[in-house]
Design a protein around this motif. Sequence first.
Motif, PDB file in Angstrom:
ATOM      1  N   TYR A  89      41.244  49.919  48.542  1.00 10.36           N
ATOM      2  CA  TYR A  89      41.763  49.305  49.595  1.00 10.36           C
ATOM      3  C   TYR A  89      40.783  49.496  50.820  1.00 10.36           C
ATOM      4  O   TYR A  89      40.350  50.439  51.268  1.00 10.36           O
ATOM      5  N   GLU A  91      39.956  47.719  54.501  1.00 12.15           N
ATOM      6  CA  GLU A  91      40.704  47.100  55.487  1.00 12.15           C
ATOM      7  C   GLU A  91      39.591  45.754  55.950  1.00 12.15           C
ATOM      8  O   GLU A  91      38.426  46.009  56.197  1.00 12.15           O
ATOM      9  N   TYR A  93      38.973  43.230  53.822  1.00 10.30           N
ATOM     10  CA  TYR A  93      38.442  42.625  52.575  1.00 10.30           C
ATOM     11  C   TYR A  93      39.762  42.405  51.740  1.00 10.30           C
ATOM     12  O   TYR A  93      39.696  42.280  50.592  1.00 10.30           O
ATOM     13  N   GLU A  94      40.967  42.442  52.468  1.00 11.99           N
ATOM     14  CA  GLU A  94      42.063  41.917  51.632  1.00 11.99           C
ATOM     15  C   GLU A  94      41.852  40.566  50.805  1.00 11.99           C
ATOM     16  O   GLU A  94      42.644  40.586  49.639  1.00 11.99           O
ATOM     17  N   LYS A  95      41.282  39.817  51.421  1.00  9.53           N
ATOM     18  CA  LYS A  95      41.225  38.199  50.440  1.00  9.53           C
ATOM     19  C   LYS A  95      40.503  38.354  49.404  1.00  9.53           C
ATOM     20  O   LYS A  95      40.543  38.016  48.339  1.00  9.53           O
ATOM     21  N   GLU A  98      42.409  40.445  46.734  1.00 13.08           N
ATOM     22  CA  GLU A  98      43.166  39.751  46.218  1.00 13.08           C
ATOM     23  C   GLU A  98      42.767  38.499  45.110  1.00 13.08           C
ATOM     24  O   GLU A  98      43.262  38.095  43.890  1.00 13.08           O
ATOM     25  N   GLY A 111      46.298  51.064  43.939  1.00 15.86           N
ATOM     26  CA  GLY A 111      45.825  50.869  45.344  1.00 15.86           C
ATOM     27  C   GLY A 111      44.953  52.412  45.775  1.00 15.86           C
ATOM     28  O   GLY A 111      45.962  53.082  46.097  1.00 15.86           O
ATOM     29  N   LYS A 148      48.384  51.214  55.201  1.00 14.67           N
ATOM     30  CA  LYS A 148      48.202  49.513  55.142  1.00 14.67           C
ATOM     31  C   LYS A 148      47.750  49.087  53.873  1.00 14.67           C
ATOM     32  O   LYS A 148      48.382  48.019  53.315  1.00 14.67           O
ATOM     33  N   ALA A 149      47.589  49.996  52.621  1.00 10.02           N
ATOM     34  CA  ALA A 149      47.481  49.951  51.576  1.00 10.02           C
ATOM     35  C   ALA A 149      48.741  49.364  50.905  1.00 10.02           C
ATOM     36  O   ALA A 149      48.846  48.541  50.072  1.00 10.02           O
ATOM     37  N   SER A 152      49.885  46.092  52.115  1.00 10.12           N
ATOM     38  CA  SER A 152      49.167  44.821  51.822  1.00 10.12           C
ATOM     39  C   SER A 152      50.010  43.955  50.714  1.00 10.12           C
ATOM     40  O   SER A 152      49.640  42.782  50.629  1.00 10.12           O
ATOM     41  N   LEU A 154      49.256  44.169  47.759  1.00 11.07           N
ATOM     42  CA  LEU A 154      48.313  43.874  46.551  1.00 11.07           C
ATOM     43  C   LEU A 154      48.322  44.565  45.276  1.00 11.07           C
ATOM     44  O   LEU A 154      47.859  44.206  44.377  1.00 11.07           O
TER      45      LEU A 154
END
Length: 272
Positions: A89, A91, A93-95, A98, A111, A148-149, A152, A154
């Motif tokens: 994870y 922060e 760079y979530e896109k 994914e 994660g 946050k992970a 997310s 994700l």
Amino acid sequence: MLIDYHTHHARCGHAVGDLESYVTQAVKLGYNEIGLSDHMPLLHVNPAEYYPEMAMPIEELPRYIEECLYLRDKYKNDIEVRVGLEGDYIEGYEKEIEEIISAYPFDYVIGSVHFLKEWDITDHRQVHHWEGKDVLEVYELYYDAVQKAAKSGLYDFLGHIDAIKRFTYKPKQEEQEAWYALERETLEVIAECGIPIELNASGLSKPCAEMFPSERMLKQAYQLGIPVTVGSDAHDPLKVGENVDRARNILKEIGYTELATFKERKRFMVSL
């Protein structure tokens, strides 16, 4: 039900052995499922300029998936091979994370928080970053990233959620209440998100000499109804399943009766 959902192999640069050797070792041990879960390629740093041997190169990712799928079919009569990934994870760079996750037929994605910006807090070559730091403040940054992970969406479960303790840097005695409150807050967020955690047995062989997470956190996780899976975090085929029996016993002592398993990004609870 014998499972090990956290393993690495030579592609990541800091493990040994090919993927097949991990599968055959799990078969030898009589495991029902083996999860192949190597490190996601680095996204937020330039691999050519960063510390070497941190994760598989991005060009190896398709080959990794192809080999996992091949082994799943080859050993289908001997063991269930699960195709996984340990996805850092990061922060912001979530896109990008994914995009990687959705591009391949994973059974599960772990994660994990290794990085605080460009500092990998689990890398023995980077312990100098602790110098001059307020340890409690680092813990606050770390657990903020874990929360946050969890939020997310994700990931299928969270890996070694207190890996920050690996090199035995801990807040001062007078800060213990604040430290434990951070852990509790993080577990409450995880529970609200409905995401499982892993009991990662590898901590026993690290300087902290304690599994990830601690029994203190595990007991709270049980009270909060957080599902758990188990993994050895093996970086050598001979380490597959290492201390996983001890992990299972700890879970039973705490009160857990089930383990989380995964297939095609869906969770299935099985008897411990």
